[in-house]
Design a protein around this motif. Structure first.
Motif, PDB file in Angstrom:
ATOM      1  N   ALA A 167      -1.461  -3.891  -1.845  1.00 20.52           N
ATOM      2  CA  ALA A 167      -0.452  -2.865  -2.773  1.00 20.52           C
ATOM      3  C   ALA A 167       0.541  -3.106  -1.974  1.00 20.52           C
ATOM      4  CB  ALA A 167      -1.405  -1.603  -2.439  1.00 20.52           C
ATOM      5  N   LEU A 168       0.653  -2.777  -0.281  1.00 23.51           N
ATOM      6  CA  LEU A 168       1.662  -3.095   0.468  1.00 23.51           C
ATOM      7  C   LEU A 168       2.402  -4.290   0.323  1.00 23.51           C
ATOM      8  CD1 LEU A 168      -0.093  -2.889   4.130  1.00 23.51           C
ATOM      9  CD2 LEU A 168       1.222  -1.641   2.667  1.00 23.51           C
ATOM     10  N   GLN A 169       2.240  -5.351  -0.230  1.00 25.11           N
ATOM     11  CA  GLN A 169       3.070  -6.367  -0.811  1.00 25.11           C
ATOM     12  C   GLN A 169       3.781  -5.949  -2.494  1.00 25.11           C
ATOM     13  OE1 GLN A 169       3.380  -9.757   0.398  1.00 25.11           O
ATOM     14  NE2 GLN A 169       3.941 -11.067  -1.231  1.00 25.11           N
ATOM     15  N   GLU A 170       2.908  -4.819  -2.898  1.00 26.00           N
ATOM     16  CA  GLU A 170       4.203  -4.226  -4.109  1.00 26.00           C
ATOM     17  C   GLU A 170       4.827  -3.566  -3.951  1.00 26.00           C
ATOM     18  OE1 GLU A 170       3.027  -2.927  -8.540  1.00 26.00           O
ATOM     19  OE2 GLU A 170       1.695  -3.183  -7.055  1.00 26.00           O
ATOM     20  N   ILE A 171       4.875  -2.653  -2.582  1.00 24.06           N
ATOM     21  CA  ILE A 171       5.571  -1.270  -2.467  1.00 24.06           C
ATOM     22  C   ILE A 171       6.872  -2.688  -1.473  1.00 24.06           C
ATOM     23  CG2 ILE A 171       6.213  -0.311  -0.089  1.00 24.06           C
ATOM     24  CD1 ILE A 171       3.818   1.077  -0.973  1.00 24.06           C
ATOM     25  N   PHE A 172       6.808  -3.921  -0.910  1.00 31.20           N
ATOM     26  CA  PHE A 172       7.722  -4.577   0.055  1.00 31.20           C
ATOM     27  C   PHE A 172       8.440  -5.248  -1.658  1.00 31.20           C
ATOM     28  CE2 PHE A 172       4.805  -5.590   3.498  1.00 31.20           C
ATOM     29  CZ  PHE A 172       5.505  -4.199   4.072  1.00 31.20           C
TER      30      PHE A 172
ATOM     31  N   PHE B 282      -5.557  -2.443   7.639  1.00 33.95           N
ATOM     32  CA  PHE B 282      -5.895  -2.276   6.208  1.00 33.95           C
ATOM     33  C   PHE B 282      -6.503  -3.296   5.925  1.00 33.95           C
ATOM     34  CE2 PHE B 282      -2.137  -4.219   7.600  1.00 33.95           C
ATOM     35  CZ  PHE B 282      -1.969  -5.445   7.013  1.00 33.95           C
ATOM     36  N   ASN B 283      -7.342  -3.044   4.542  1.00 31.61           N
ATOM     37  CA  ASN B 283      -7.913  -4.532   4.262  1.00 31.61           C
ATOM     38  C   ASN B 283      -7.385  -5.408   2.652  1.00 31.61           C
ATOM     39  OD1 ASN B 283      -7.633  -2.142   1.556  1.00 31.61           O
ATOM     40  ND2 ASN B 283     -10.023  -2.411   1.241  1.00 31.61           N
ATOM     41  N   THR B 284      -7.845  -5.920   1.940  1.00 30.94           N
ATOM     42  CA  THR B 284      -6.864  -7.147   1.133  1.00 30.94           C
ATOM     43  C   THR B 284      -6.629  -6.083  -0.183  1.00 30.94           C
ATOM     44  OG1 THR B 284      -8.873  -8.656   2.079  1.00 30.94           O
ATOM     45  CG2 THR B 284      -7.520  -8.910  -0.291  1.00 30.94           C
TER      46      THR B 284
ATOM     47  N   MET C  19      -2.018  -7.756  13.505  1.00 26.87           N
ATOM     48  CA  MET C  19      -1.502  -6.859  13.169  1.00 26.87           C
ATOM     49  C   MET C  19       0.339  -7.616  13.685  1.00 26.87           C
ATOM     50  SD  MET C  19      -1.873  -4.611  11.337  1.00 26.87           S
ATOM     51  CE  MET C  19      -3.120  -5.409  11.115  1.00 26.87           C
ATOM     52  N   LEU C  20       0.662  -7.989  14.064  1.00 24.01           N
ATOM     53  CA  LEU C  20       2.111  -9.097  15.038  1.00 24.01           C
ATOM     54  C   LEU C  20       1.667  -9.555  13.319  1.00 24.01           C
ATOM     55  CD1 LEU C  20       4.674  -9.986  15.618  1.00 24.01           C
ATOM     56  CD2 LEU C  20       3.449 -11.194  17.869  1.00 24.01           C
ATOM     57  N   GLU C  21       0.700 -11.451  13.406  1.00 26.05           N
ATOM     58  CA  GLU C  21       0.415 -11.370  11.987  1.00 26.05           C
ATOM     59  C   GLU C  21       0.887 -11.599  11.237  1.00 26.05           C
ATOM     60  OE1 GLU C  21      -2.927 -13.611  13.476  1.00 26.05           O
ATOM     61  OE2 GLU C  21      -2.295 -14.545  15.428  1.00 26.05           O
ATOM     62  N   GLU C  22       0.289  -9.751  10.221  1.00 25.00           N
ATOM     63  CA  GLU C  22       0.379  -9.900   9.672  1.00 25.00           C
ATOM     64  C   GLU C  22       2.316  -9.091   8.927  1.00 25.00           C
ATOM     65  OE1 GLU C  22      -1.597  -8.732   6.669  1.00 25.00           O
ATOM     66  OE2 GLU C  22      -3.216  -9.147   8.203  1.00 25.00           O
ATOM     67  N   ALA C  23       2.858  -8.805   9.939  1.00 24.17           N
ATOM     68  CA  ALA C  23       4.649  -8.271   9.759  1.00 24.17           C
ATOM     69  C   ALA C  23       4.914  -9.571   9.370  1.00 24.17           C
ATOM     70  CB  ALA C  23       4.900  -7.572  11.187  1.00 24.17           C
ATOM     71  N   GLU C  24       4.379 -11.259  10.268  1.00 18.38           N
ATOM     72  CA  GLU C  24       5.260 -12.599  10.152  1.00 18.38           C
ATOM     73  C   GLU C  24       5.509 -13.062   8.583  1.00 18.38           C
ATOM     74  OE1 GLU C  24       3.628 -14.430  13.612  1.00 18.38           O
ATOM     75  OE2 GLU C  24       5.676 -13.811  14.686  1.00 18.38           O
ATOM     76  N   ASP C  25       3.457 -12.534   7.870  1.00 16.23           N
ATOM     77  CA  ASP C  25       3.072 -13.112   6.619  1.00 16.23           C
ATOM     78  C   ASP C  25       4.220 -12.791   6.038  1.00 16.23           C
ATOM     79  OD1 ASP C  25       1.405 -14.817   8.502  1.00 16.23           O
ATOM     80  OD2 ASP C  25      -0.401 -14.333   7.873  1.00 16.23           O
TER      81      ASP C  25
ATOM     82  N   TYR D 132      -2.174   4.238  -3.513  1.00 14.67           N
ATOM     83  CA  TYR D 132      -0.651   3.465  -3.207  1.00 14.67           C
ATOM     84  C   TYR D 132       0.107   3.472  -4.542  1.00 14.67           C
ATOM     85  CZ  TYR D 132      -1.512   2.010   1.116  1.00 14.67           C
ATOM     86  OH  TYR D 132      -2.634   1.806   2.493  1.00 14.67           O
ATOM     87  N   ASN D 133      -1.021   4.238  -5.877  1.00 22.55           N
ATOM     88  CA  ASN D 133       0.201   3.547  -6.754  1.00 22.55           C
ATOM     89  C   ASN D 133       0.889   5.021  -6.809  1.00 22.55           C
ATOM     90  OD1 ASN D 133       0.922   3.057  -9.847  1.00 22.55           O
ATOM     91  ND2 ASN D 133      -0.332   4.709 -10.424  1.00 22.55           N
ATOM     92  N   THR D 134       1.056   6.419  -5.997  1.00 27.23           N
ATOM     93  CA  THR D 134       1.844   7.325  -5.744  1.00 27.23           C
ATOM     94  C   THR D 134       2.226   7.521  -5.147  1.00 27.23           C
ATOM     95  OG1 THR D 134      -0.681   9.117  -6.137  1.00 27.23           O
ATOM     96  CG2 THR D 134       1.265   9.617  -5.117  1.00 27.23           C
ATOM     97  N   LEU D 135       2.263   6.513  -4.573  1.00 28.98           N
ATOM     98  CA  LEU D 135       3.476   6.124  -3.150  1.00 28.98           C
ATOM     99  C   LEU D 135       4.231   5.023  -4.154  1.00 28.98           C
ATOM    100  CD1 LEU D 135       1.317   6.480  -1.526  1.00 28.98           C
ATOM    101  CD2 LEU D 135       1.170   4.952   0.164  1.00 28.98           C
ATOM    102  N   ILE D 136       3.627   3.791  -4.881  1.00 25.66           N
ATOM    103  CA  ILE D 136       4.605   3.241  -5.505  1.00 25.66           C
ATOM    104  C   ILE D 136       5.658   3.795  -6.136  1.00 25.66           C
ATOM    105  CG2 ILE D 136       4.394   1.201  -6.780  1.00 25.66           C
ATOM    106  CD1 ILE D 136       2.459  -0.055  -5.475  1.00 25.66           C
TER     107      ILE D 136
END
Length: 329
Positions: A274-279, A267-269, A305-311, A240-244
């Motif tokens: 990493a997704l949180q950092e992108i957001f 996706f795992n924890t 996955m719906l709940e993940e989006a909400e979180d 994810y560092n490459t993406l960020i």
């Protein structure tokens, strides 16, 4: 970077008074100079003048203006010398805008106590040794602490300047005959507009095996970025560092609208962090005026996955377009 005023001055035993600095500044190619309390009205009026003077690209003008505001607010909030304006303690100091053939330089000078100097030196040693990712993470930590402690500021002004100007900032200290120290900040803004910089697309073919990596396609031309599949890597940070880093380069150099399409089934924890950092990176870009769209696709009946989006929306403050589909394209 241009040779600085503070290195050119002939200072007797490295000691100088502030009025001497003002005289030297006037002879050093200064375009704008102000000394006094940094009230909101003063910062607003000076900022308007600077924007009018910097009749360059919006990117160059915005960089200079944002650096100016952060540095001047620091003086108003933290300078050791102050005036009382409308029953409010307002820090006093000096701000000067100078110009060379290739860059502008915003310089601020204000008194600090010896204790403030020691604290600043420790903090500056820390932040100037960080790369962009570490600096962003540190800034977000300070911001969260400020929210939790209900402080009006997270003390992130200098960090904002370092991030916006890609570390093109110098810090100096000058002893005085008072029991105080002059804190000097010089922020450099290149005249060359680096917006619209060309960069390569990022394409990663997903893998399925012991570990799972998603498909990634980030388009530098359109600003449309897609992450699709499952995410469970041996080294999540490296992936994810490459993406960020790609996104960070895009928003600081290309500076165009960015659309992030997420089509994930698992996706795992560590991937979640990493997704949180992108957001959070996209949130910062949005707050600075960047155009950001996040489309979160999830398969029908996949409530997790719906709940993940909400979180994620709750934790970042970003607005997602949450879209239910029968299958991913």
């Amino acid at each position: 970077m241009p040779t600085g005023l503070w290195f050119n001055m002939q200072i007797n035993e490295n000691k100088v008074e502030l009025n001497q600095l003002i005289q030297h500044l006037r002879m050093d190619g200064i375009r704008t100079i102000y000394y006094g309390p940094f009230t909101y009205n003063v910062i607003n009026e000076l900022g308007y003048h600077i924007k009018q003077y910097l009749d360059k690209s919006k990117n160059v003008r915005d960089k200079a203006f944002y650096a100016f505001v952060e540095l001047c607010e620091n003086i108003g909030n933290y300078a050791a010398t102050y005036e009382v304006v409308g029953k409010k303690r307002i820090g006093t100091g000096l701000m000067a805008l100078s110009e060379t053939e290739k860059s502008y330089c915003i310089q601020t000078v204000n008194y600090v106590t010896v204790q403030q100097q020691q604290q600043l030196q420790q903090r500056l040693a820390k932040v100037t040794s960080m790369d962009r990712r570490e600096l962003r993470a540190y800034k977000n930590d300070l911001r969260q602490q400020a929210i939790q402690n209900k402080h009006h500021s997270g003390n992130i002004g200098l960090i904002e300047v370092l991030l916006r100007l890609n570390q093109k900032v110098d810090f100096h200290w000058i002893e005085t005959s008072e029991n105080l120290v002059l804190f000097v900040v010089k922020a450099y803004i290149d005249k060359k507009d680096d917006s619209g910089t060309k960069m390569d697309d990022l394409v990663i073919k997903g893998e399925k095996g012991t570990y799972l990596t998603p498909d990634v396609y980030f388009s530098a031309q359109t600003g449309v970025c897609e992450i699709k599949g499952e995410s469970y890597q041996e080294d999540t940070f490296e992936f994810y560092n490459t993406l960020i880093n790609w996104i960070d380069t895009y928003i600081h150099e290309v500076k165009k609208p960015l659309t992030l399409n997420l089509k994930l089934t698992y996706f795992n924890t560590s991937s979640s962090r990493a997704l949180q950092e992108i957001f959070l990176l996209l949130k910062e870009y949005q707050e600075q005026g960047g155009e950001v769209t996040i489309n979160w696709y999830y398969l029908m009946h996949d409530e997790s996955m719906l709940e993940e989006a909400e979180d994620f929306q709750l934790s970042t403050g970003l607005k997602f377009n949450v879209i239910s589909v029968e299958k991913f394209d």
